[in-house]
Design a protein around this motif. Structure first.
Motif, PDB file in Angstrom:
ATOM      1  N   GLN A  72       7.296   6.704  12.646  1.00  0.00           N
ATOM      2  CA  GLN A  72       8.709   6.364  12.691  1.00  0.00           C
ATOM      3  C   GLN A  72       9.567   7.506  12.150  1.00  0.00           C
ATOM      4  N   MET A  73       9.069   8.137  11.084  1.00  0.00           N
ATOM      5  CA  MET A  73       9.823   9.206  10.446  1.00  0.00           C
ATOM      6  C   MET A  73      10.055  10.374  11.399  1.00  0.00           C
ATOM      7  N   ALA A  74       9.018  10.703  12.187  1.00  0.00           N
ATOM      8  CA  ALA A  74       9.067  11.934  12.969  1.00  0.00           C
ATOM      9  C   ALA A  74      10.136  11.918  14.064  1.00  0.00           C
TER      10      ALA A  74
ATOM     11  N   PHE B 145       1.295  11.158   1.835  1.00  0.00           N
ATOM     12  CA  PHE B 145       2.438  10.416   1.310  1.00  0.00           C
ATOM     13  C   PHE B 145       2.822   9.194   2.135  1.00  0.00           C
ATOM     14  N   LEU B 146       2.568   9.260   3.439  1.00  0.00           N
ATOM     15  CA  LEU B 146       3.049   8.204   4.321  1.00  0.00           C
ATOM     16  C   LEU B 146       1.884   7.514   5.021  1.00  0.00           C
ATOM     17  N   THR B 147       2.099   6.271   5.382  1.00  0.00           N
ATOM     18  CA  THR B 147       1.124   5.617   6.245  1.00  0.00           C
ATOM     19  C   THR B 147       1.335   6.174   7.654  1.00  0.00           C
TER      20      THR B 147
ATOM     21  N   ASP C 151      -3.583   6.035  15.922  1.00  0.00           N
ATOM     22  CA  ASP C 151      -4.013   4.944  15.042  1.00  0.00           C
ATOM     23  C   ASP C 151      -2.990   4.666  13.959  1.00  0.00           C
ATOM     24  N   TYR C 152      -2.327   3.584  14.037  1.00  0.00           N
ATOM     25  CA  TYR C 152      -1.486   3.225  12.907  1.00  0.00           C
ATOM     26  C   TYR C 152      -1.509   1.723  12.760  1.00  0.00           C
TER      27      TYR C 152
ATOM     28  N   GLU D  42       0.783  -1.232   0.000  1.00  0.00           N
ATOM     29  CA  GLU D  42       0.000   0.000   0.000  1.00  0.00           C
ATOM     30  C   GLU D  42       0.822   1.293   0.000  1.00  0.00           C
ATOM     31  N   PRO D  43       1.897   1.382   0.799  1.00  0.00           N
ATOM     32  CA  PRO D  43       2.597   2.669   0.865  1.00  0.00           C
ATOM     33  C   PRO D  43       3.168   3.094  -0.507  1.00  0.00           C
TER      34      PRO D  43
END
Lengths: 454, 373
Positions: free
Chosen positions: A379-381, A371-373, B366-367, A48-49
């Motif tokens: 995780q990115m932040a 753009f991101l899930t 929510d992830y 999906e991403p």
């Protein structure tokens, strides 16, 4: 010394523990992949991403659209072949490669457990795990051996030793021991567990868990090695890992560790386990008890031992690389991965990216959810290498949309182990001027606190 | 057992026994845990249900005023309808955030307030006389924004608007559509309220599970999503072009109405802050909410007083809003920087709510539910 080493390397031992390890490891891996598939995670995490975060130097490894399922299928089949010991060498190589490929596709999903599985399977490539109680040994009596070099089994013990002991060392810090962080955050969220729920909201319980977790990790490898304490130690292993399974969402890992710890026991237990397996599948175990001893040919032994030496040197040293970086490890995460820092920090962040036209000064913010899930965004932040990689991706995206003179900036906040969120990354720097590297990233803003300890 | 084993066994048993006895002593003390059921009951009984009750009063009035207008399209009736519309739209801001249960199931927020309304789509539906408001593709052709278009945006003058409902060849279709919109707003609001009162309240309150499906986790995630996406981005960010660089006044909520947008913004802001503090609906009393949950967690962790920081930031946002024009369309056109400033203030609380509060409460945004370490 040399002589001692050489006698040690010539020592033989029963192959049964390694066979049990192979069977259970292969079987667990098969189950893990099936579970992963059934949970729909292949789709969610890899198909999906729109975008995937790569490890440094591995940006050529990407999910392959729907063919990604094939990799998982291959991996699951290889795991089964490892379990039964059929064409073992090919199977374990395929397993190692496919599993590692999966892990390298997107570092969002990095877990120490997955790394553990990758390196165990790498180690298994070099070990004669199919010498005993395997289809390979059954089909060709030539390849069947009841006895193998002792170091083969000891190398697995050594790896488990590293995992536990380093995880224990990582807990020797003031947040863990003096603040009971992050357990103080995590444990109360299990308030609705029967019997334990209310206890888990008590501060003293958080300290007991923190300290006993540290003592457990540091002492368990020794207790498992020390014969008189072994049964007790194994009981502790079971209790500890089942408890973590109840308290935290950590999937299959507890079971894998429980099963792995069996390798510390003497061969008697493993013969019993194999007898049970033999009975269930109505195969004869006796044919494998041929008293034959496996000796590696001289070149093969030399190559194998050299590989293992390098392998273990890396295992021993790599977790310490964080000392080469300035700043607080938990904050910068430079040298954090691949070091058995398991369930060690609670980190949350928020990163707002700004696209600026360097000439006109026109600017706008990015909606990360375009753009991101949510998982990727989380995780990115909190991790600088993700931030830099994502900025590059955004620039490429908006360039295609016709934007010019693109500069990318980030305003980010991170909260670590219950501290108030603080600015994380230099908001003044054009992220496109940065590149991911092993160098210290000077644009990570200072952590305005100290965490004592290793 | 061997000797060392026995020793270890005794040691660990001793720890266990000590642990348990300490527990007995502390029972009934101050640290008996946070009462999540009381928290949920306060949310349901004192905030959510009274708010919906209030809204349905207004939407019923809206439906009646609409009928009055369509039976007799006069300027006086149009103005009465507009007043009722204003009231209903403002009160809708007090429930929009609670997208849980029935409201979530029937897309309550999306059906009542997807904006900007698709004016040409609405015109096409009216002229064909056929429409199905249940379809997701028609979400931007119904609710308050569509109503806003029909009673405020059809023409430049009130005379012309009333004229359309009187003498347009499709006047009947206009009336039907208008009636249908108000009926829908009212019936959907009622549907949510009835569901709360006929069982969902108990389901909601008793679901104190710590899992992602637990009520606390679910509504907290909804709350933060609402604040970030619908309040910050929807009301301020998107019209001011914060995500594109190009301000779009047409994206202001209640675009056609005369200076309603700021009132809607302020009401939403007030709702969010009151909910944070557990303030009972239309009363000065307070019950349990995030504020108290945070205070409780701080008592364990000795952390910063996050609840004060968040409240101070809400106040700062409201303070900034005093310098905004009552009509955000005007504000975007004349001085969009003020809108950007509002966004920056709102943004600060996104960080405090989404990062700090969620961490303090050990809830996860929510992830994907993948494994952790």
């Amino acid at each position: 010394m040399v002589k001692k080493l050489s006698t040690y390397l010539n020592k033989q031992t029963e192959a049964a523990p390694l066979a049990v390890f192979r069977i259970l490891f292969g079987f667990m891996m098969f189950l893990s992949i099936v579970r992963f598939w059934l949970n729909g995670w292949i789709e969610k995490l890899y198909i999906e991403p729109n975008f995937h975060f790569s490890y440094y130097g591995f940006d050529w490894i990407k999910p392959l659209g729907n063919f990604t399922y094939l990799i998982f299928l291959l991996c699951a089949l290889a795991a089964l072949m490892v379990a039964v010991g059929y064409k073992y060498r090919v199977a374990i190589i395929v397993f190692f490669l496919s599993f590692t490929y999966i892990e390298l596709m997107d570092k969002t999903t990095y877990l120490n457990h997955y790394y553990f599985i990758s390196i165990v399977s790498f180690l298994l490539i070099f070990l004669p795990a199919n010498a005993y109680f395997s289809l390979d040994a059954f089909r060709s009596r030539e390849k069947a051996f009841q006895m193998i070099p002792r170091w083969c089994i000891d190398s697995i013990k050594a790896l488990l030793f590293v995992v536990y002991f380093y995880a224990g060392l990582a807990k020797l810090n003031s947040d863990w021991l003096l603040e009971a962080m992050p357990l103080k955050i995590w444990l109360p969220s299990n308030y609705d567990l029967p019997l334990m729920g209310n206890l888990l909201e008590q501060e003293w319980v958080h300290y007991i868990f923190s300290w006993s977790g540290m003592i457990y990790d540091l002492s368990i490898p020794f207790l498992l090695l020390y014969k008189p304490a072994r049964t007790f130690a194994f009981a502790m292993v079971v209790v500890f890992h089942l408890l973590t399974r109840i308290l935290f969402p950590i999937g299959m890992f507890p079971y894998i560790m429980i099963v792995s710890a069996l390798v510390f026991f003497d061969a008697g237990l493993h013969h019993k386990i194999l007898n049970i397996i033999a009975r269930v599948f109505s195969v004869s175990k006796n044919i494998f008890d041929n008293k034959r001893q496996l000796y590696f040919s001289s070149p093969r032994k030399q190559i194998t031992l050299s590989v293992l030496t390098v392998f273990f040197a890396i295992q021993f040293l790599f977790p310490w690389r964080y000392m080469l970086y300035p700043g607080e490890l938990f904050w910068t995460e430079e040298g954090f991965r691949f070091s058995w820092r398991v369930m060690l920090i609670e980190k949350a962040g928020y990163a707002q990216f700004k696209i600026v036209d360097g000439e006109t000064g026109n600017r706008f913010y990015v909606d990360n959810s375009d753009f991101l899930t949510p998982f990727q965004e989380k995780q990115m932040a909190t991790q600088p290498d993700f931030i830099i990689e994502y900025a590059q991706y955004l620039a490429d995206h908006f360039k295609k949309d016709g934007h010019q003179n693109i500069e990318v900036y980030v305003e980010s906040f991170v909260a670590l182990n219950g501290r108030k969120s603080a600015p994380y990354f230099n908001p003044e720097i054009n992220l496109l001027s940065l590149q991911d590297s092993f160098q210290h990233n000077k644009n990570i803003l200072p952590f305005n606190d100290t965490i004592q300890g290793l | 057992m061997t000797k060392p084993e026995k020793l270890l066994f005794i040691l660990f048993s001793a720890i266990l026994v000590i642990s348990c006895t300490t527990d007995d002593e502390e029972e009934g003390g101050p640290e008996t845990g946070f009462d999540r059921e009381a928290l949920l009951a306060n949310w349901a009984d004192n905030i959510i249900i009274p708010s919906f009750e209030n809204v349905t009063g207004a939407t019923l009035d809206l439906e009646e005023e609409t009928q009055k207008f369509t039976q007799e399209p006069t300027i006086a009736n149009l103005n009465a309808l507009r007043e009722s519309f204003k009231e209903g739209y403002i009160l809708f801001q007090t429930v929009s955030v609670f997208s849980i249960g029935k409201a979530e199931e029937i897309n309550y927020r999306a059906r009542l307030n997807t904006y900007p309304a698709d004016a040409s789509g609405i015109n096409a539906k009216i002229n064909s006389g056929e429409f199905n408001l249940e379809l997701p593709s028609s979400f931007d052709e119904q609710g308050f924004p569509a109503l806003d278009y029909l009673i405020n945006g059809l023409a430049d003058t009130d005379d012309e608007i009333v004229g359309i409902f009187n003498s347009d060849p499709n006047a009947e279709f206009y009336k039907n559509y208008l009636n249908e919109l108000s009926e829908n707003i009212n019936s959907l609001s009622r549907e949510v309220l009835i569901d709360w009162k006929s069982g969902y309240r108990d389901t909601f309150v008793s679901n104190t599970s710590s899992s992602r499906t637990g009520s606390v986790d679910r509504l907290t995630n909804e709350y933060i999503k609402y604040y970030e996406k619908f309040l910050r981005s929807g009301k301020i960010g998107i019209p001011s072009g914060i995500f594109t660089g190009n301000p779009v006044p047409e994206n202001v909520e209640a675009f056609y109405a005369d200076a309603l947008s700021k009132d809607l913004y302020l009401k939403a802001l007030e709702t969010v802050q009151n909910f944070f503090n557990g303030k009972h609906f239309n009363s000065s009393q307070n019950g349990l909410s995030f504020k108290h949950y945070l205070e409780y967690q701080n008592s364990i962790k000795g952390g910063e007083e996050l609840e004060d920081l968040i409240n101070a930031q809400f106040d700062a946002i409201r303070n900034q809003a005093t310098s905004l024009s009552p009509d955000f369309v005007q504000q975007v056109k004349s001085n969009n920087n003020m809108m950007l400033e509002a966004f920056d203030e709102l943004q600060k609380n996104v960080v405090l709510l989404k990062v700090d509060m969620m961490q303090a409460l050990s809830l996860s945004v929510d992830y994907v539910d993948s494994d952790g370490d």
